[in-house]
Write a protein that holds these residues in place. Structure first.
Motif, short mmCIF file in Angstrom:
data_model
loop_
_atom_site.label_atom_id
_atom_site.label_comp_id
_atom_site.label_asym_id
_atom_site.label_seq_id
_atom_site.Cartn_x
_atom_site.Cartn_y
_atom_site.Cartn_z
N ARG A 110 -12.92 61.76 53.01
CA ARG A 110 -11.55 61.31 52.79
C ARG A 110 -11.12 60.36 53.91
O ARG A 110 -11.52 60.55 55.06
N HIS B 116 -12.56 65.62 56.16
CA HIS B 116 -13.31 64.64 56.94
C HIS B 116 -14.77 64.61 56.50
O HIS B 116 -15.34 63.52 56.28
N MET B 117 -15.39 65.79 56.38
CA MET B 117 -16.81 65.83 56.02
C MET B 117 -17.07 65.20 54.67
O MET B 117 -18.09 64.53 54.46
N GLU C 78 -2.02 66.66 57.52
CA GLU C 78 -1.69 67.50 58.68
C GLU C 78 -0.21 67.41 59.03
O GLU C 78 0.46 68.44 59.19
N GLN D 88 -9.18 58.73 56.95
CA GLN D 88 -8.50 59.38 58.07
C GLN D 88 -6.99 59.31 57.91
O GLN D 88 -6.27 60.24 58.30
N ARG E 297 -20.96 63.06 56.45
CA ARG E 297 -19.83 62.38 55.82
C ARG E 297 -20.28 61.15 55.01
O ARG E 297 -19.77 60.90 53.92
N LEU F 79 -8.76 70.36 56.95
CA LEU F 79 -8.88 69.02 57.53
C LEU F 79 -10.33 68.68 57.84
O LEU F 79 -10.79 67.55 57.60
N HIS F 80 -11.07 69.65 58.37
CA HIS F 80 -12.48 69.42 58.68
C HIS F 80 -13.25 69.10 57.40
O HIS F 80 -14.09 68.19 57.37
N TYR F 81 -12.94 69.83 56.33
CA TYR F 81 -13.64 69.60 55.07
C TYR F 81 -13.29 68.23 54.50
O TYR F 81 -14.16 67.52 53.97
N ILE G 38 -5.99 62.22 55.84
CA ILE G 38 -6.12 63.47 56.61
C ILE G 38 -4.94 63.63 57.56
O ILE G 38 -4.36 64.72 57.68
N ASP G 39 -4.55 62.55 58.23
CA ASP G 39 -3.40 62.60 59.13
C ASP G 39 -2.11 62.93 58.37
O ASP G 39 -1.27 63.70 58.85
N ASP H 219 -6.91 74.01 59.71
CA ASP H 219 -7.93 73.16 60.33
C ASP H 219 -9.19 73.08 59.49
O ASP H 219 -9.86 72.04 59.46
#
Length: 884
Positions: free
Chosen positions: A322, A318-319, A331, A324, A593, A314-316, A327-328, A311
């Motif tokens: 990158r 997003h920040m 994951e 979405q 972001r 993924l948070h990084y 990111i999906d 997680d």
């Protein structure tokens, strides 16, 4: 693993992609995550390339450490030093293939190449609002020819992208933007996805391991092999697991943790191994913390320092802006492939486990000359006199003061003359930068100022970091203390600290003071930071600020005041040190972001100075300039035969140097300023280059004539053939005449005498520079005999056709009584050369006696043997292009 592997489909938001499944392979849950990435790579070789890798897959699943495996990275990542040299060799290879009647159009990168121009910046201007603009202009002025070559490559080699200067440090740009975590390869009908991976022409490439991307540093020579479609051949590594427990105490910073880990892993011995972190407290580490820990991999010798995807990753992503959709994909793919770190799942099985309680970490430094020289902050001042004694050869005298011309202060041993917030290791971490800014704010509010003899600089690893400091309203306070932004790139920890004022230099050198530097970098090797600095200490950015205020290593920051406030009261570090909660509050208020999205949208835009460097293409050939002192066509393809010579024993070698332990690539091929009186300086002067335009060794590595003259030219080198002398000198035998190493090698080459180098443990530790192998090869060195080799440098030696030989435990130059008068043969190569085979080192002494010493031939894989037999990777690749 003899069964076939079928591609499977992954559906994501209406899009379908294919992948090679590994989740159902028996035993995968026990595999460390980094080995799962290697397993996927091997399975993909089998399924997509139809390669016969069953034995390699079985070796990995059975954890047969040391067995050879192949790895195809998704891409190559580099900087403007080794990345430039890598592309220079590619340009020469293209012409060499054509000259031999081959198809030059085939000579092109087979994988994507990213090159970041970040290693050419020097801190010429500092402590003023225009410093960054001045330094960038000087960077272009000095390096325009080099930058033009890189710009030409981006236009003439498909798949090569070049980031212009002034954008940031490669590793921070890598983790903040370029790294994809999951790579997508476009297919005819459907795309193929697999773990993002890379090799990088910089030893700190593992920083991206913190984001779950497997990558490590290689020399430019090995990177060139990957560029043309060859795999990386490695011995299956052991994997060390670091179990984290506890929580760091208030006020302790990520750098403190990293320096402790560096010390512990260097003590443990992880050269050539992978390292992974597990345990309940991995979740205590931010992505910035993980990137810092992974960045320091070469400082403790590990190949990779891997943090699985979770997680926090993924948070990084997003920040840092990158998409979405990406990111999906990361994951879903990592979860279906069992590449996702589930804190509740049992830990993998590691070859060795080391436990670390985060609550035991204290504020710390590392110095005076190695990153593993850990010091708790409360012992640093008491330790300096011993450091001084060792370096200076005389006792520390606190009363010894040297006047500085034109100033109302004096200099003392231990004075900090450089305080630099620098390096992607630290500036990529929000906690570090906010802590430094808050400390500056608190210090300014109490009326404290940096000492006048301290050269202060702040060089963030990305422009976003500067935006964040401005947004948090902390840059103004840093400016008051002299920490104005001096540019964006790799500076002080790479020897780009720039000049010290002449009166400061004169004071230091007149009485041979032990001046010091404190920097938030990752390296502090002898002679690296600055020629006039004899002791350098690594520290967090906040402690860099603190030492700028204190001005001397003998000030105990845990007990002594930093100065007096406006009311005449003593101010202690504890009075102004920010709390962890304050740091986190500042992070949440400043990082956003949108800042990342805006900055990285213009990553490849270098503006008018960059556009002005465009060069015409000459039929795909670079327009070489015969009088250039920067860019020269390399000689590695001159006179090559289509077939390699038969393997032969080595005979009649003379030692060029006999060296001790921990000889770094800085000792072998220095990166700092080019001093008058050195072979490289003499060469440049002979070409009409004035001293002010020497630039440094690093920026001259695309000229093999400078590379030869730089070899073993480090001002702090100690060659046992000339005991008691510091610098790049040796004796020419049998006469015993003392001369500079370059001239000695020239004399031996005229006599057709082959050379060898003898060394101790950890030979070639430090940066992954290929010049540290190219230089000796150009000087006629045929073999290096050492007690142990750092991984990257051993590979580089093989890549240049230099044979690495390892003494058996307990044997070294001292036990053998070697003094440089001997000659040496190596027997057993013709008869039984094999992977890690044994040979005999025959010593012929001056009195006529001989001695046979067993040595291990450090050709660790079948590919190593092939490259060495061809005289290196470049001749092998040249012959490969001529085979069809």
């Amino acid at each position: 693993m003899s069964q076939s592997l079928a591609l499977e489909t992954l559906s994501l938001n209406g899009r379908s992609v294919r992948y090679v499944p590994i989740a159902d392979i028996p035993g995968i849950e026990k595999l460390p995550y980094s080995l799962r990435v290697l397993l996927e790579n091997l399975c993909r070789q089998k399924a997509v390339r139809h390669a016969d890798v069953d034995q390699e897959i079985d070796s990995l699943l059975q954890r047969k450490v040391g067995d050879g495996i192949t790895f195809y990275p998704a891409r190559v990542f580099g900087q403007d030093i080794l990345g430039l040299v890598m592309l220079l060799d590619m340009a020469a290879l293209r012409e060499g293939v054509e000259a031999a009647g081959g198809d030059a159009s085939r000579v092109r990168p087979q994988v994507p190449i990213d090159v970041i121009i970040d290693h050419s910046l020097q801190v010429d201007s500092w402590a003023n609002p225009k410093a960054a603009d001045i330094n960038l202009a000087r960077e272009y002025q000095r390096n325009g020819e080099r930058f033009a070559f890189l710009r030409w490559c981006s236009s003439n080699f498909d798949g090569v992208k070049v980031v212009p200067p002034g954008k940031g440090i490669m590793h921070q740009l890598h983790i903040e933007h370029i790294g994809q975590v999951v790579w997508t390869e476009e297919g005819k009908d459907v795309d193929l996805v697999y773990p993002d991976s890379c090799v990088g022409t910089d030893s700190h490439t593992p920083m991206v391991n913190g984001l779950g991307i497997l990558g490590w540093g290689v020399g430019g020579i090995e990177a060139e092999a990957v560029m043309v479609g060859l795999p990386v051949a490695i011995a299956l590594p052991a994997v060390v697991g670091i179990e984290l427990t506890g929580k760091m105490n208030d006020g302790v910073l990520p750098t403190d943790l990293v320096l402790v880990i560096t010390q512990k892993l260097r003590e443990l011995g992880v050269v050539g191994k992978f390292v992974e972190f597990f345990g309940p407290s991995v979740d205590e580490l931010s992505l910035g913390d993980r990137g810092m820990i992974a960045n320091m991999a070469p400082e403790y010798g590990a190949t990779a320092v891997f943090f699985p995807i979770d997680d926090a990753a993924l948070h990084y992503m997003h920040m840092t802006g990158r998409p979405q959709e990406q990111i999906d994909l990361v994951e879903q793919y990592s979860k279906v492939q069992k590449l996702w770190r589930d804190p509740a799942a049992p830990a993998p099985v590691y070859d060795t486990v080391l436990k670390l309680d985060l609550s035991s970490i204290k504020p710390s430094l590392a110095g005076p000359s190695n990153p593993e020289d850990h010091l708790d902050l409360d012992t640093a001042a008491q330790s300096f006199p011993a450091h001084h004694q060792k370096i200076a050869g005389r006792p520390y005298d606190p009363q010894r003061a040297v006047p500085v011309e034109g100033e109302d202060f004096v200099l003392n041993d231990g004075d900090v003359v450089i305080a630099a917030i620098t390096s992607c290791t630290n500036t990529a971490n929000p906690a570090n930068m906010m802590a430094a800014g808050l400390l500056a704010r608190n210090a300014v509010a109490r009326g404290l100022r940096s000492k006048p003899w301290v050269k202060t600089s702040l060089v963030p690893g990305s422009q976003v970091t500067a935006d964040v400091l401005e947004r948090a309203q902390l840059q103004d306070d840093l400016d008051v203390l002299g920490f104005n932004i001096a540019g964006f790139g790799c500076t002080t920890c790479n020897g780009g600290s720039g000049p010290l004022p002449a009166n400061i230099v004169n004071a230091i050198e007149s009485e041979k003071l032990i001046a010091t530097a404190v920097l938030s970098g990752n390296r502090n090797f002898e002679g690296r930071i600055h020629a006039n600095v004899r002791a350098a200490y690594l520290a967090s950015p906040a402690l860099v600020v603190a030492y700028a205020l204190a001005g001397n290593l003998n000030v105990d920051l845990t007990r002594d005041p930093l100065g007096k406030d406006q009311d005449g009261k003593d101010v202690y570090l504890s009075d102004i040190w920010p709390k962890s909660a304050e740091v986190q509050e500042a992070i949440h208020g400043a990082y956003d972001r949108d800042l990342f999205i805006e900055r990285y949208a213009e990553l490849y835009d270098g503006g008018e100075p960059w556009d002005a460097l465009a060069r015409e293409s000459n039929g795909g050939h670079y327009p070489w300039e015969a009088d250039s002192t920067y860019i020269r066509k390399p000689p590695y393809f001159d006179g090559l035969q289509r077939e390699p010579a038969p393997v032969a024993n080595l005979r009649g070698m003379r030692p060029l140097a006999i060296l001790g332990d921990s000889i770094t690539t800085d000792h072998i091929s220095p990166s700092g300023s080019i001093s008058l009186g050195t072979p490289a300086a003499d060469f440049l002067l002979s070409k009409g280059v004035e001293q002010k335009d020497f630039n440094n060794y690093t920026t001259r590595r695309a000229n093999h004539e400078v590379v030869k003259r730089a070899t073993f030219a480090n001002i702090r080198l100690r060659n046992k053939i000339v005991p008691g002398v510091e610098g790049g000198v040796t004796k020419v035998m049998p006469e015993g005449e003392v001369m500079r190493i370059f001239e000695a090698a020239q004399a031996y080459q005229e006599r057709q005498v082959p050379l060898l180098v003898i060394a101790g443990k950890n030979y070639g530790c430090g940066s992954s520079r290929d010049s540290a192998a190219k230089g000796p090869a150009l000087l006629g060195v045929k073999a290096v005999v050492a007690e142990g080799f750092e991984r990257i440098h051993r590979t580089n030696l093989v890549g240049m056709g230099v044979l690495p030989l390892q003494f058996q435990d307990g044997t070294n130059a001292d036990t053998l009584g070697l003094d440089g008068t001997e000659t040496f043969d190596v027997k057993g190569l013709e008869e039984n050369l094999g992977v890690r085979s044994q040979a005999e080192l025959i010593i012929h002494r001056l009195d006529g006696s001989t001695q046979s010493v067993p040595v291990i031939v450090r050709l660790d894989t079948v590919e190593d043997m092939e490259y060495w037999r061809h005289g290196g990777i470049l001749p092998r690749v040249w012959r490969k292009y001529l085979e069809n």
